[in-house]
Design an enzyme around this catalytic site. Structure first.
Site, PDB file in Angstrom:
ATOM      1  N   ASP A  26       0.845  -1.200   0.000  1.00  0.00           N
ATOM      2  CA  ASP A  26       0.000   0.000   0.000  1.00  0.00           C
ATOM      3  C   ASP A  26       0.880   1.248   0.000  1.00  0.00           C
ATOM      4  O   ASP A  26       0.631   2.200   0.738  1.00  0.00           O
ATOM      5  CB  ASP A  26      -0.951  -0.005   1.200  1.00  0.00           C
ATOM      6  CG  ASP A  26      -2.117   0.964   1.028  1.00  0.00           C
ATOM      7  OD1 ASP A  26      -2.450   1.305  -0.127  1.00  0.00           O
ATOM      8  OD2 ASP A  26      -2.690   1.376   2.054  1.00  0.00           O
ATOM      9  N   LYS A  28       1.949   4.632  -0.937  1.00  0.00           N
ATOM     10  CA  LYS A  28       1.263   5.809  -1.479  1.00  0.00           C
ATOM     11  C   LYS A  28       1.758   7.035  -0.726  1.00  0.00           C
ATOM     12  O   LYS A  28       2.366   6.921   0.345  1.00  0.00           O
ATOM     13  CB  LYS A  28      -0.252   5.669  -1.364  1.00  0.00           C
ATOM     14  CG  LYS A  28      -0.755   5.468   0.058  1.00  0.00           C
ATOM     15  CD  LYS A  28      -2.246   5.209   0.073  1.00  0.00           C
ATOM     16  CE  LYS A  28      -2.731   4.933   1.497  1.00  0.00           C
ATOM     17  NZ  LYS A  28      -4.160   4.674   1.517  1.00  0.00           N
ATOM     18  N   ASN A  31       1.257   7.590   3.023  1.00  0.00           N
ATOM     19  CA  ASN A  31       1.973   6.707   3.949  1.00  0.00           C
ATOM     20  C   ASN A  31       3.439   7.096   4.096  1.00  0.00           C
ATOM     21  O   ASN A  31       4.224   6.352   4.670  1.00  0.00           O
ATOM     22  CB  ASN A  31       1.860   5.242   3.507  1.00  0.00           C
ATOM     23  CG  ASN A  31       0.499   4.669   3.817  1.00  0.00           C
ATOM     24  OD1 ASN A  31      -0.253   5.220   4.618  1.00  0.00           O
ATOM     25  ND2 ASN A  31       0.165   3.571   3.178  1.00  0.00           N
TER      26      ASN A  31
END
Length: 179
Positions: A26, A28, A31
């Site tokens: 994940d 992105k 983050n």
């Protein structure tokens, strides 16, 4: 460049140093945490998976992640590899270069998906300046823009087998960041 370089070094650690390797899954912009000196920390490992071990080349899993950042082959097959993170990095790097969000429904339909908009522009160097963040007002080295977009384009190719290794991306960014 410091943010992009820090991100790739974090992914390089997860892919090449951690044992077993870790697939972030994940990756992105939201983050990526920054301190006041733009030193980077990756956050939210809630979707991370331990990578393949032994003779396996991928982990088969239910597709999860954030729309727009997810690697196409993973979305289609559920086959997750460390290279899936390379595609996601390419999306984030393109966001950094352009100043755009990956999905922006406020833009006209042909520009709402950043990667879809950029793909045809990658094929024509004369259009590279259209992808530079307009807030930079042209204050960037044109050669650096071309090299940065070449790195992003390599990470965003449609065929997973053609994506670079994270170590190659780290090296390319270190070269690009040199004065």
């Amino acid at each position: 460049m410091k943010i992009a370089g820090g991100a790739t070094k974090g992914l390089e650690y997860l892919h090449d140093t951690a044992n077993p390797p870790v697939i972030y899954r994940d990756f992105k912009a939201s983050n990526i945490l920054l301190d006041e000196e733009f030193n980077l920390k990756l956050s939210d490992f809630g979707l991370a998976k331990l990578g393949p071990t032994g003779d396996k080349s991928y982990v088969s899993t239910r597709v999860m992640g954030t729309y727009g950042y997810c690697a196409p082959e993973y979305a289609l097959t559920g086959q997750l590899t460390t290279r899936s993170d390379i595609y996601s990095f390419g999306v984030v790097f393109l966001e950094i270069i352009t100043g755009w969000r990956v999905i922006d429904n406020a833009r006209q339909p042909s520009e709402q998906n950043l990667v879809t908009w950029a793909q045809p522009l990658f094929r024509d160097r004369r259009k590279f300046t259209l992808m530079a963040d307009p807030s930079l007002e042209g204050n960037y080295p044109i050669k650096g823009l071309y090299q940065a977009l070449a790195i992003a384009a390599m990470c965003l190719q449609e065929e997973a087998g053609t994506w670079p290794l994270i170590s190659d991306v780290v090296t390319a960014l270190e070269y690009l960041a040199m004065p």
